[in-house]
Design an enzyme around this catalytic site. Structure first.
Site, PDB file in Angstrom:
ATOM      1  N   ASP A   1       2.423   1.639   5.079  1.00 34.40           N
ATOM      2  CA  ASP A   1       3.635   2.099   3.793  1.00 34.40           C
ATOM      3  C   ASP A   1       4.664   2.445   4.026  1.00 34.40           C
ATOM      4  OD1 ASP A   1       1.545  -0.770   3.544  1.00 34.40           O
ATOM      5  OD2 ASP A   1       1.157   0.795   1.501  1.00 34.40           O
TER       6      ASP A   1
ATOM      7  N   LYS B   1       5.764  -0.025  -4.619  1.00 33.56           N
ATOM      8  CA  LYS B   1       5.904  -1.472  -4.194  1.00 33.56           C
ATOM      9  C   LYS B   1       5.066  -1.597  -5.013  1.00 33.56           C
ATOM     10  CE  LYS B   1       2.219  -1.057  -1.424  1.00 33.56           C
ATOM     11  NZ  LYS B   1       0.753  -1.632  -2.163  1.00 33.56           N
TER      12      LYS B   1
ATOM     13  N   ALA C   1       2.116   2.911  -3.657  1.00 34.33           N
ATOM     14  CA  ALA C   1       2.614   2.797  -2.425  1.00 34.33           C
ATOM     15  C   ALA C   1       2.897   4.791  -2.778  1.00 34.33           C
ATOM     16  CB  ALA C   1       3.093   2.698  -1.022  1.00 34.33           C
ATOM     17  N   GLY C   2       2.569   5.142  -3.110  1.00 31.84           N
ATOM     18  CA  GLY C   2       3.255   6.049  -4.031  1.00 31.84           C
ATOM     19  C   GLY C   2       2.849   7.524  -3.151  1.00 31.84           C
ATOM     20  N   GLY C   3       2.143   7.260  -2.291  1.00 28.04           N
ATOM     21  CA  GLY C   3       2.375   9.118  -1.694  1.00 28.04           C
ATOM     22  C   GLY C   3       2.817   8.245  -0.392  1.00 28.04           C
ATOM     23  N   SER C   4       2.590   6.956  -0.014  1.00 29.92           N
ATOM     24  CA  SER C   4       3.547   6.813   1.294  1.00 29.92           C
ATOM     25  C   SER C   4       5.191   6.898   0.900  1.00 29.92           C
ATOM     26  CB  SER C   4       3.326   5.851   1.681  1.00 29.92           C
ATOM     27  OG  SER C   4       2.417   5.301   1.704  1.00 29.92           O
TER      28      SER C   4
ATOM     29  N   GLY D   1      -2.179   2.032  -5.583  1.00 27.53           N
ATOM     30  CA  GLY D   1      -2.135   0.069  -5.041  1.00 27.53           C
ATOM     31  C   GLY D   1      -0.265   0.104  -4.571  1.00 27.53           C
TER      32      GLY D   1
END
Length: 298
Positions: free
Chosen positions: A139, A12, A103-106, A101
Site C-alpha cells: 500500500d 486511504k 494504510a496508516g503504517g504505509s 485498514g
C-alpha cells in the site's frame, strides 16, 4: 544536511478490493481501487546522531518505535541507496487509525521516504521513490501518490483513475486487525472454491469518475469484508448502525476493523457520525472527503 522536514500523508479507503487466490509467494493478486481521504498523519524528519522514532496521537502506544516501523525502514532503505547513514529522528503525529485498514503504517513509510529525501537533498526521481515504496509494502506506493488509483499485482502497480468529490464517515473500532490474519481467514473461507481472477469493476470506475454518490454506493465492494467480519463479528453492528442512520453505503475499510460510510454531503456526514457515536458500536468517528493529495512536504 541539517534541519527538519515535515510531510503530510493521507489515509486511504478501498472502494473496490477484489482478491484473487493466494500466490506461491503467499501474496494475493488484487484489483484494488484506492481513494485517498482527508485524514492525515504527519511525519517530521530531523537530523540526529542515530535513527530514532517517536509517535504522538490516539493509539500512539500501539505504534512500534523500533526498526519494524515502516517509517524507520523507509529511512534505512533510502540511506542505503544513497550511501548515507540513516541518522535521522522521525516523529509521527498519528491521526490515521492504527491497524485499522486505512494504510496508516504505509502512509508513514511513504511520508518518511519523502521527508528524508528532502532533508538529505537527494532529489530522487518519483519512479525510484515508488520502487522503494513497493519494497516497503503493497500500500505504500499509493500513499505517496494519493488521489485515486487502481492497484494491481499485490496492489503496488498503480494506474491513476478519475474521481469526483465524495463525503465519508469512518468509525474506529476498539483494537486493530492484522492484515495477514485477515488474508489467512480469506484463504480459509474460500478453501475448496474457485476464486476468480480479480478485475476492476467498470461500473465502479464510472461511478467514481462521475462524482455521483448513489452510483458509487451501488458498486462499492470489499472481498476481504467476510474475513474481517468472521474475525470481528461485532463490526456488523457498526455497519448496521451507520446504514440505519442514512449512510448510502457501509463497508469495512480494507482489512478492517475501521468501517467506512459513504454519505451524500457534509450535513449527512455529521448526522451519520453523531448516530454512530451514540450507538456504542465504535470508539470514535472521523469525517473526511475524497480524493485527497498524496504525501506532501509542508
Amino acid at each position: 544536511m541539517s534541519g527538519s522536514v515535515t510531510v503530510r500523508v493521507p489515509a486511504k479507503v478501498n472502494v473496490q478490493l477484489a482478491v484473487g487466490a493466494a500466490r506461491p509467494d503467499g501474496f494475493h493478486d488484487l484489483a484494488n481501487v484506492f481513494l485517498a481521504v482527508s485524514l492525515y498523519d504527519e511525519v517530521t524528519a530531523t537530523t540526529a546522531d542515530e535513527l530514532t522514532v517517536t509517535c504522538a496521537g490516539p493509539d500512539a502506544d500501539k505504534v512500534p518505535l523500533d526498526r519494524t516501523n515502516l517509517a524507520a525502514r523507509a529511512a534505512e532503505i533510502l540511506a542505503e541507496r544513497a550511501g548515507l547513514r540513516p541518522d535521522v529522528h522521525l516523529h509521527i503525529e498519528k491521526r490515521i487509525p492504527v491497524a485499522g485498514g486505512m494504510a496508516g503504517g504505509s502512509a508513514d513509510g511513504a511520508a518518511a521516504l519523502l521527508a528524508c529525501d528532502a532533508l538529505w537533498g537527494l532529489k530522487t526521481p518519483v519512479g525510484e521513490l515508488l520502487d522503494l515504496c513497493a519494497e516497503l509494502g503493497s500500500d505504500v506506493p499509493f500513499s505517496l501518490v494519493g488521489g485515486a488509483a487502481l492497484g494491481t499485482g499485490r496492489g503496488e502497480i498503480l494506474t491513476p483513475v478519475a474521481a469526483g468529490a465524495f463525503h465519508w464517515v469512518f468509525a474506529v473500532a476498539d483494537g486493530g486487525l492484522s492484515t495477514p490474519a485477515v488474508f489467512r481467514e480469506f484463504d480459509r473461507l474460500t478453501a475448496g472454491t474457485e476464486v476468480p481472477a480479480p478485475q476492476a469493476s467498470p461500473a465502479l470506475l464510472a461511478a467514481l469518475a462521475s462524482g455521483d454518490p448513489d452510483a458509487l454506493a451501488a458498486t462499492l465492494a470489499n472481498g476481504l469484508q467476510p474475513a474481517a467480519l468472521s474475525l470481528r463479528p461485532s463490526l456488523a453492528e457498526t455497519l448496521a448502525a451507520g446504514a440505519d442512520a442514512g449512510a448510502l453505503a457501509a463497508l469495512v475499510s480494507g482489512s478492517g476493523p475501521t468501517t467506512a460510510f459513504l454519505v451524500r454531503d457534509a450535513e449527512s456526514a455529521a448526522k451519520v457520525a453523531a448516530a454512530l457515536d451514540a450507538s456504542g458500536t465504535c470508539r470514535s468517528t472521523h469525517l473526511a472527503t475524497s480524493p485527497a493529495p498524496g504525501a506532501t512536504v509542508l
